[in-house]
Design an enzyme around this catalytic site. Structure first.
Site, PDB file in Angstrom:
ATOM      1  N   HIS A 122       0.838  -1.202   0.000  1.00 38.76           N
ATOM      2  CA  HIS A 122       0.000   0.000   0.000  1.00 38.76           C
ATOM      3  C   HIS A 122       0.873   1.253   0.000  1.00 38.76           C
ATOM      4  O   HIS A 122       1.700   1.424   0.889  1.00 38.76           O
ATOM      5  CB  HIS A 122      -0.909   0.029   1.228  1.00 38.76           C
ATOM      6  CG  HIS A 122      -2.101  -0.881   1.099  1.00 38.76           C
ATOM      7  ND1 HIS A 122      -3.244  -0.745   1.849  1.00 38.76           N
ATOM      8  CD2 HIS A 122      -2.318  -1.929   0.285  1.00 38.76           C
ATOM      9  CE1 HIS A 122      -4.117  -1.673   1.505  1.00 38.76           C
ATOM     10  NE2 HIS A 122      -3.574  -2.419   0.564  1.00 38.76           N
ATOM     11  N   TYR A 182      -9.150   5.569   7.582  1.00 30.47           N
ATOM     12  CA  TYR A 182      -9.273   5.961   8.986  1.00 30.47           C
ATOM     13  C   TYR A 182     -10.340   7.052   9.051  1.00 30.47           C
ATOM     14  O   TYR A 182     -10.215   8.068   8.365  1.00 30.47           O
ATOM     15  CB  TYR A 182      -7.944   6.525   9.511  1.00 30.47           C
ATOM     16  CG  TYR A 182      -6.850   5.490   9.673  1.00 30.47           C
ATOM     17  CD1 TYR A 182      -6.093   5.059   8.589  1.00 30.47           C
ATOM     18  CD2 TYR A 182      -6.563   4.956  10.936  1.00 30.47           C
ATOM     19  CE1 TYR A 182      -5.085   4.121   8.744  1.00 30.47           C
ATOM     20  CE2 TYR A 182      -5.552   4.012  11.097  1.00 30.47           C
ATOM     21  CZ  TYR A 182      -4.815   3.597  10.006  1.00 30.47           C
ATOM     22  OH  TYR A 182      -3.820   2.660  10.174  1.00 30.47           O
ATOM     23  N   PRO A 191      -3.663   1.001  18.856  1.00 29.17           N
ATOM     24  CA  PRO A 191      -3.431   0.484  17.498  1.00 29.17           C
ATOM     25  C   PRO A 191      -3.585   1.512  16.371  1.00 29.17           C
ATOM     26  O   PRO A 191      -3.279   1.200  15.220  1.00 29.17           O
ATOM     27  CB  PRO A 191      -4.477  -0.636  17.355  1.00 29.17           C
ATOM     28  CG  PRO A 191      -5.502  -0.356  18.385  1.00 29.17           C
ATOM     29  CD  PRO A 191      -4.831   0.375  19.497  1.00 29.17           C
ATOM     30  N   LYS A 232       1.498   0.456  14.988  1.00 30.53           N
ATOM     31  CA  LYS A 232       2.916   0.412  15.343  1.00 30.53           C
ATOM     32  C   LYS A 232       3.333  -0.765  16.230  1.00 30.53           C
ATOM     33  O   LYS A 232       4.526  -1.058  16.340  1.00 30.53           O
ATOM     34  CB  LYS A 232       3.309   1.719  16.053  1.00 30.53           C
ATOM     35  CG  LYS A 232       3.360   2.916  15.129  1.00 30.53           C
ATOM     36  CD  LYS A 232       4.616   2.902  14.274  1.00 30.53           C
ATOM     37  CE  LYS A 232       4.498   3.744  13.032  1.00 30.53           C
ATOM     38  NZ  LYS A 232       4.113   3.003  11.826  1.00 30.53           N
ATOM     39  N   TYR A 249       4.124   7.011   9.718  1.00 27.58           N
ATOM     40  CA  TYR A 249       3.271   5.854   9.399  1.00 27.58           C
ATOM     41  C   TYR A 249       4.076   4.748   8.721  1.00 27.58           C
ATOM     42  O   TYR A 249       3.910   3.569   9.038  1.00 27.58           O
ATOM     43  CB  TYR A 249       2.082   6.289   8.518  1.00 27.58           C
ATOM     44  CG  TYR A 249       1.009   5.228   8.447  1.00 27.58           C
ATOM     45  CD1 TYR A 249      -0.011   5.166   9.395  1.00 27.58           C
ATOM     46  CD2 TYR A 249       1.032   4.249   7.451  1.00 27.58           C
ATOM     47  CE1 TYR A 249      -0.987   4.171   9.351  1.00 27.58           C
ATOM     48  CE2 TYR A 249       0.068   3.252   7.401  1.00 27.58           C
ATOM     49  CZ  TYR A 249      -0.936   3.218   8.355  1.00 27.58           C
ATOM     50  OH  TYR A 249      -1.893   2.227   8.311  1.00 27.58           O
TER      51      TYR A 249
HETATM   52  P1  RFL Z   1       2.283 -11.005  21.931  1.00 21.71           P
HETATM   53  O1  RFL Z   1       1.790 -11.117  20.536  1.00 21.71           O
HETATM   54  O2  RFL Z   1       1.307 -10.583  22.967  1.00 21.71           O
HETATM   55  O3  RFL Z   1       2.921 -12.397  22.324  1.00 21.71           O
HETATM   56  C1  RFL Z   1       3.329 -12.695  23.646  1.00 21.71           C
HETATM   57  C2  RFL Z   1       3.260 -14.202  23.838  1.00 21.71           C
HETATM   58  O4  RFL Z   1       3.694 -14.529  25.153  1.00 21.71           O
HETATM   59  C3  RFL Z   1       2.837 -15.508  25.698  1.00 21.71           C
HETATM   60  N1  RFL Z   1       2.906 -15.455  27.174  1.00 21.71           N
HETATM   61  C4  RFL Z   1       3.565 -16.338  27.927  1.00 21.71           C
HETATM   62  N2  RFL Z   1       4.276 -17.431  27.624  1.00 21.71           N
HETATM   63  C5  RFL Z   1       4.814 -18.140  28.635  1.00 21.71           C
HETATM   64  N3  RFL Z   1       4.658 -17.807  29.948  1.00 21.71           N
HETATM   65  C6  RFL Z   1       3.950 -16.715  30.310  1.00 21.71           C
HETATM   66  N4  RFL Z   1       3.800 -16.385  31.602  1.00 21.71           N
HETATM   67  C7  RFL Z   1       3.366 -15.931  29.285  1.00 21.71           C
HETATM   68  N5  RFL Z   1       2.625 -14.813  29.262  1.00 21.71           N
HETATM   69  C8  RFL Z   1       2.348 -14.531  27.987  1.00 21.71           C
HETATM   70  C9  RFL Z   1       1.475 -15.158  25.139  1.00 21.71           C
HETATM   71  O5  RFL Z   1       0.585 -16.258  25.169  1.00 21.71           O
HETATM   72  C10 RFL Z   1       1.832 -14.724  23.729  1.00 21.71           C
HETATM   73  O6  RFL Z   1       1.774 -15.791  22.807  1.00 21.71           O
HETATM   74  O7  RFL Z   1       3.503  -9.979  22.029  1.00 21.71           O
HETATM   75  P2  RFL Z   1       4.674  -9.654  20.964  1.00 21.71           P
HETATM   76  O8  RFL Z   1       5.265 -10.893  20.406  1.00 21.71           O
HETATM   77  O9  RFL Z   1       5.553  -8.665  21.622  1.00 21.71           O
HETATM   78  O10 RFL Z   1       3.904  -8.976  19.724  1.00 21.71           O
HETATM   79  C11 RFL Z   1       3.287  -7.720  19.858  1.00 21.71           C
HETATM   80  C12 RFL Z   1       2.093  -7.634  18.907  1.00 21.71           C
HETATM   81  O11 RFL Z   1       1.281  -8.763  19.100  1.00 21.71           O
HETATM   82  C13 RFL Z   1       1.269  -6.352  19.115  1.00 21.71           C
HETATM   83  O12 RFL Z   1       2.107  -5.260  19.355  1.00 21.71           O
HETATM   84  C14 RFL Z   1       0.382  -6.014  17.895  1.00 21.71           C
HETATM   85  O13 RFL Z   1      -0.592  -6.997  17.695  1.00 21.71           O
HETATM   86  C15 RFL Z   1      -0.288  -4.652  18.077  1.00 21.71           C
HETATM   87  N6  RFL Z   1      -1.229  -4.319  16.997  1.00 21.71           N
HETATM   88  C16 RFL Z   1      -0.761  -3.815  15.790  1.00 21.71           C
HETATM   89  N7  RFL Z   1       0.564  -3.676  15.569  1.00 21.71           N
HETATM   90  C17 RFL Z   1       1.028  -3.243  14.347  1.00 21.71           C
HETATM   91  O14 RFL Z   1       2.243  -3.120  14.166  1.00 21.71           O
HETATM   92  N8  RFL Z   1       0.179  -2.965  13.292  1.00 21.71           N
HETATM   93  C18 RFL Z   1      -1.169  -3.073  13.440  1.00 21.71           C
HETATM   94  O15 RFL Z   1      -1.893  -2.872  12.462  1.00 21.71           O
HETATM   95  C19 RFL Z   1      -1.692  -3.484  14.728  1.00 21.71           C
HETATM   96  N9  RFL Z   1      -3.010  -3.630  14.923  1.00 21.71           N
HETATM   97  C20 RFL Z   1      -2.598  -4.492  17.194  1.00 21.71           C
HETATM   98  C21 RFL Z   1      -3.483  -4.125  16.132  1.00 21.71           C
HETATM   99  C22 RFL Z   1      -3.123  -5.003  18.390  1.00 21.71           C
HETATM  100  C23 RFL Z   1      -4.482  -5.151  18.553  1.00 21.71           C
HETATM  101  N10 RFL Z   1      -4.942  -5.711  19.788  1.00 21.71           N
HETATM  102  C24 RFL Z   1      -5.943  -6.689  19.900  1.00 21.71           C
HETATM  103  C25 RFL Z   1      -4.217  -5.449  20.999  1.00 21.71           C
HETATM  104  C26 RFL Z   1      -4.850  -4.260  16.290  1.00 21.71           C
HETATM  105  C27 RFL Z   1      -5.359  -4.749  17.503  1.00 21.71           C
HETATM  106  C28 RFL Z   1      -6.863  -4.832  17.622  1.00 21.71           C
HETATM  107  C1  PHB Z   2      -5.616  -4.045  11.184  1.00 19.46           C
HETATM  108  O1  PHB Z   2      -5.757  -4.330   9.988  1.00 19.46           O
HETATM  109  O2  PHB Z   2      -5.891  -4.831  12.087  1.00 19.46           O
HETATM  110  C2  PHB Z   2      -5.146  -2.675  11.542  1.00 19.46           C
HETATM  111  C3  PHB Z   2      -4.690  -1.834  10.545  1.00 19.46           C
HETATM  112  C4  PHB Z   2      -4.263  -0.555  10.869  1.00 19.46           C
HETATM  113  C5  PHB Z   2      -4.284  -0.143  12.182  1.00 19.46           C
HETATM  114  C6  PHB Z   2      -4.713  -0.996  13.174  1.00 19.46           C
HETATM  115  C7  PHB Z   2      -5.155  -2.282  12.862  1.00 19.46           C
HETATM  116  O3  PHB Z   2      -3.894   1.120  12.488  1.00 19.46           O
END
Ligand code: RFL
Ligand code: PHB
Length: 390
Positions: A72, A201, A293, A297, A385
Site C-alpha cells: 500500500h 481511517y 493500534p 505500530k 506511518y
Molecule cells: P504477543 O503477541 O502478545 O505475544 C506474547 C506471547 O507470550 C505468551 N505469554 C507467555 N508465555 C509463557 N509464559 C507466560 N507467563 C506468558 N505470558 C504470555 C502469550 O501467550 C503470547 O503468545 O507480544 P509480541 O510478540 O511482543 O507482539 C506484539 C504484537 O502482538 C502487538 O504489538 C500487535 O498486535 C499490536 N497491533 C498492531 N501492531 C502493528 O504493528 N500494526 C497493526 O496494524 C496493529 N493492529 C494491534 C493491532 C493489536 C491489537 N490488539 C488486539 C491489541 C490491532 C489490535 C486490535
Molecule cells: C488491522 O488491519 O488490524 C489494523 C490496521 C491498521 C491499524 C490498526 C489495525 O492502524
C-alpha cells in the site's frame, strides 16, 4: 535442559528473535503458555513497515509475505464526511507499507521454526525467571504436571503485556509510564472484499472507525466503542449499521457486508517500561511497551526491538563484546518513544473524547484541516506511518 537464549513467548517478537538466532547458530528455546492454535487464533495487527518486512526476509520467512501481502502506497482519512488521501509513497520518497496479517507472520515463523528443528515448548505453565541478575539465569516451568528447569545465558522476555518477565523485576528497578484511553476498539473480521483499495481511517462525531483488510477477499473493520460494551451486545447487523453511519456516502455504497468470522473488543492503552534490560533479562515487544493500534505500530515496534536485541546477542557470541547489549534499552527506547508519540497523536486526532467537549472537537477539525493544507504536516504523518529508521 540448557540453552544460550531462553525466549519466553511465541508471539511475533519471540518467534522472530528465535528464528534469527537459529539462523546465526545461536541455540535458543521458546517457552509459550498457550497452544500454537490459540496463538494463531488471536486476530491482531495487519500493517507492516518496510523495516519489519526486511527483518522477516532476514529470518528467511518472507516468501509468502511477498507473494500474498498487499503493498500500500497510501491511506485515506475521512472527516466531515469526506475522504482525503495521504500519498505515503510520494511523501516519503518511495516508501510503502505491506498489509499482511499478524496471524500469517506468526504462522510463517512457526513453520520455519518447526522446519529448523529448534525447541519450542507450548503449554508451558507457571513460567518463572530466576537469577537474571547473576551469570546463570534459570527459567522454571511445568509441562504436563512435571517441573522443568532451563538454564541459559540470557532471557528474552517476549511474553506480551500480561507476561511474567516484566512482573519478575523488583518494583524499585523499573518505572512505568501509562495512559489508558476512555474507549476501546470493536473489531470484526469477515470474508468480504474490502470497501476500498487502501485503509480508511474515519473521524466521525459518533466515534472513530477503521476499514482495513487482510486480503482482497477478507476485510477487517473497527469501531470505537465504549469500555462497558460487550461483544455480545454487538450483533453483526448492529456492527454494519453503525459502520455505515460513520462512513462517507461512497464507502457506504461500496461496502459489502457478510457474516463475521471473528469479533472482539480491545482496550486502548499507551504504556512504556524503563529500562528494558535487567542484568541478563531483556524485555522486547509488548512486554515492554504498548501503543494504541491507531498508528499500526505495535508489531512493528516488536520487530525493531528484536533488531537491536538480536544484533547485541550476535555481537556477544561472535565477538565477545557487550556494547550492543549494553545499549539495547536506550536504543530501543528512543524509537519506542517516537512511535508512542505518533500513536498517541493519531489516537487523539481521530477519536471522540467526550470529556474534551465541543472545543476539543473543533481543535481536531482544525488540525485535520491544517494537515491536508500543509505538505510539511502530511509528510510528518507519512514518515511516521511508514516507520522511522532503525
Ligand atoms: P504477543 O503477541 O502478545 O505475544 C506474547 C506471547 O507470550 C505468551 N505469554 C507467555 N508465555 C509463557 N509464559 C507466560 N507467563 C506468558 N505470558 C504470555 C502469550 O501467550 C503470547 O503468545 O507480544 P509480541 O510478540 O511482543 O507482539 C506484539 C504484537 O502482538 C502487538 O504489538 C500487535 O498486535 C499490536 N497491533 C498492531 N501492531 C502493528 O504493528 N500494526 C497493526 O496494524 C496493529 N493492529 C494491534 C493491532 C493489536 C491489537 N490488539 C488486539 C491489541 C490491532 C489490535 C486490535
Ligand atoms: C488491522 O488491519 O488490524 C489494523 C490496521 C491498521 C491499524 C490498526 C489495525 O492502524
Amino acid at each position: 535442559m540448557r540453552t544460550q537464549v531462553a525466549i519466553i513467548g511465541a508471539g511475533p517478537s519471540g518467534l522472530l528473535l528465535g528464528q534469527l538466532l537459529t539462523r546465526s547458530g545461536i541455540d535458543n528455546v521458546v517457552l509459550e503458555r498457550q497452544t500454537p492454535e490459540y496463538v494463531l487464533g488471536r486476530i491482531r495487527a495487519g500493517v507492516l513497515e518496510q523495516g519489519a518486512v526486511a527483518m522477516l526476509d532476514e529470518a528467511g520467512v518472507g516468501a509468502r509475505l511477498h507473494a500474498e501481502g498487499l503493498v500500500h502506497g497510501g491511506i485515506e482519512l475521512t472527516w466531515a464526511g469526506e475522504r482525503h488521501r495521504v500519498d505515503l509513497n510520494a511523501l516519503t520518497g518511495g516508501k510503502n507499507v505491506v498489509v499482511y496479517g499478524q496471524t500469517e507472520v506468526t504462522r510463517d515463523l512457526m513453520d520455519a521454526r518447526q522446519a529448523s528443528g529448534a525447541t519450542s515448548v507450548y503449554e508451558a505453565a507457571d513460567v518463572a525467571v530466576d537469577g537474571f541478575d547473576s551469570n546463570r539465569p534459570t527459567v522454571r516451568y511445568r509441562k504436563g504436571g512435571t517441573a522443568h528447569a532451563l538454564e541459559c545465558d540470557f532471557v528474552a522476555g517476549c511474553d506480551g503485556f500480561h507476561g511474567v518477565c516484566r512482573q519478575s523485576v523488583p518494583t524499585g528497578a523499573i518505572r512505568s509510564y501509562e495512559r489508558v484511553y476512555p474507549f476501546g476498539w470493536l473489531g470484526l473480521l469477515s470474508d468480504t472484499p474490502p470497501v476500498s483499495k487502501e485503509l480508511i481511517y474515519v473521524s466521525h462525531e459518533r466515534g472513530f472507525a477503521l476499514c482495513s483488510m487482510r486480503s482482497l477477499k477478507r476485510s477487517r473493520y473497527y469501531l470505537q466503542c465504549s469500555l462497558e460494551d460487550k461483544v455480545e451486545d454487538w450483533s453483526d447487523a448492529r456492527f454494519w449499521d453503525e459502520l455505515r453511519r460513520r462512513l462517507d456516502p461512497r464507502a457506504v455504497a461500496d461496502l459489502v457486508t457478510g457474516p463475521s468470522i471473528e469479533k472482539s473488543i480491545a482496550p486502548l492503552r499507551s504504556f512504556v517500561a524503563e529500562p528494558l534490560r535487567f542484568g541478563r533479562l531483556f524485555l522486547a515487544g509488548d512486554a515492554g511497551h504498548i501503543v494504541p493500534p491507531t498508528g499500526a505500530k505495535g508489531l512493528n515496534l516488536a520487530a525493531s526491538d528484536v533488531r537491536y536485541l538480536f544484533d547485541g546477542l550476535v555481537e556477544h557470541y561472535r565477538r565477545g563484546r557487550s556494547v550492543g547489549l549494553d545499549a539495547y534499552s536506550s536504543r530501543a527506547l528512543r524509537r519506542i518513544w517516537k512511535a508512542e508519540r505518533f500513536s498517541w497523536w493519531m489516537t487523539n486526532l481521530l477519536h471522540r473524547f467526550p470529556e474534551n467537549g465541543p472545543f476539543g472537537e473543533k481543535m481536531q477539525l482544525a488540525e485535520l484541516d491544517y494537515l491536508f493544507s500543509s505538505k510539511a504536516a502530511l509528510t510528518a504523518l507519512a514518515e511516521n506511518y511508514v516507520g522511522l529508521p532503525y
